[in-house]
Design an enzyme around this catalytic site. Structure first.
Site, PDB file in Angstrom:
ATOM      1  CG  ASP A  23       5.556   1.110   8.011  1.00  0.00           C
ATOM      2  OD1 ASP A  23       5.577   1.813   6.608  1.00  0.00           O
ATOM      3  OD2 ASP A  23       6.559   1.627   8.736  1.00  0.00           O
ATOM      4  CG  HIS A  40       1.080   2.446  -1.713  1.00  0.00           C
ATOM      5  ND1 HIS A  40       1.314   2.374  -0.197  1.00  0.00           N
ATOM      6  CD2 HIS A  40       1.797   3.174  -2.212  1.00  0.00           C
ATOM      7  CE1 HIS A  40       2.468   3.174   0.029  1.00  0.00           C
ATOM      8  NE2 HIS A  40       2.757   3.673  -1.169  1.00  0.00           N
ATOM      9  CG  LEU A 133     -14.920  -3.108  11.936  1.00  0.00           C
ATOM     10  CD1 LEU A 133     -14.137  -3.456  13.432  1.00  0.00           C
ATOM     11  CD2 LEU A 133     -14.026  -3.542  11.024  1.00  0.00           C
TER      12      LEU A 133
END
Ligand code: FPP
Length: 242
Positions: A23, A40, A133
């Site tokens: 955010d 973004h 991951l």
């Protein structure tokens, strides 16, 4: 064991699953008199570096909130910009292939543009044997929507006589969530000074630890992740026990 980056961090107790609500992109851009979409773009770049860092320090699962079921309400150019960032990321397989990162997507993907769905299928397929991951991108994801989907699947089984309604368990709901291949998040991070879950991993976060920070996501650095992990390691997780 992975290289220690902060002397205070206990590398033997790295959270297995970290969730991040990315955010603050819009505010980061506004502060610089840039369009929100620039925030973004920077956010996507930070995501890449944080995923790489999580892989390096031995986090097993990372789930990032890239686009919620509610984000369609944003101006069309902003929605398009986020979709284009996803396209760009997915087309560049060096983002995950060379890193031994397994890419997965959670959310209702059926309504996404077909080319993005194809890119997602391809990325998931290309990275399926990666052993590092597991990086989950939540796209068109909503926690409530996810539970509705899970309940519908179970309701169909009840209707077809395959399942007794009284036998529905928490495990069955978990098994029918998008996240059924991973453990619940140990730690959820929300930067940018907001203290909300915003429909992220509602079912899965029952016993997650939360860490909030005023840093805006595009400014988020590995050192902030270290801070979050160190704080997590000082918590006493009792899971309802004593
Ligand atoms: C919230 O910040 C952020 C989003 C809704 C989008 C997050 C998307 C990305 C970081 C890029 C996704 C792409 C890839 C490749 C992962 P906000 O816009 O609500 O910020 P604000 O609260 O400051 O306005």
């Amino acid at each position: 064991m992975a290289k220690k980056s902060n002397p205070e961090m206990d590398m033997s107790r790295i959270p297995c699953h970290i969730g991040i609500i990315m955010d603050g992109n819009g505010r980061w851009a506004k502060k610089r008199f840039l369009p929100r979409t620039a925030g973004h773009t920077q956010g996507a770049s930070v995501f890449k570096s944080i995923a790489r860092y999580c892989n390096k320090i031995g986090v097993k699962y990372l789930t990032v909130y890239a686009f919620s079921t509610e984000n369609w309400k944003r101006p069309q150019d902003e929605v398009d910009a986020i979709m284009n960032l996803l396209r760009r990321y997915l087309k560049d397989s060096t983002n995950f292939k060379s890193e031994n990162i397994k890419l997965k997507f959670v959310g209702d993907l059926e309504v996404l543009p077909q080319d993005i769905r194809d890119l997602i299928d391809n990325a998931e397929h290309e990275s399926e044997n990666a052993t590092g991951l597991v990086c989950n991108l939540a796209v068109n994801y909503g926690g409530r929507d996810e539970v509705v989907h899970a309940v519908r699947k179970l309701a169909k089984k009840v209707k077809d006589g395959e399942l007794d309604a009284d036998d529905i368990s928490e495990q069955m709901i978990s098994d029918n969530c998008y996240t059924n291949y991973m453990p619940d998040p140990d730690l959820i991070i929300r930067p940018s000074g907001e203290f909300r879950l915003s429909n992220f991993l509602l079912w899965q976060s029952a016993y997650s630890e939360f860490w909030f920070s005023n840093v805006l996501w595009p400014d988020f650095k590995p050192k902030h992740l270290d801070e979050a992990i160190i704080a997590y390691q000082q918590r006493d997780r009792r899971f309802g026990g004593v």
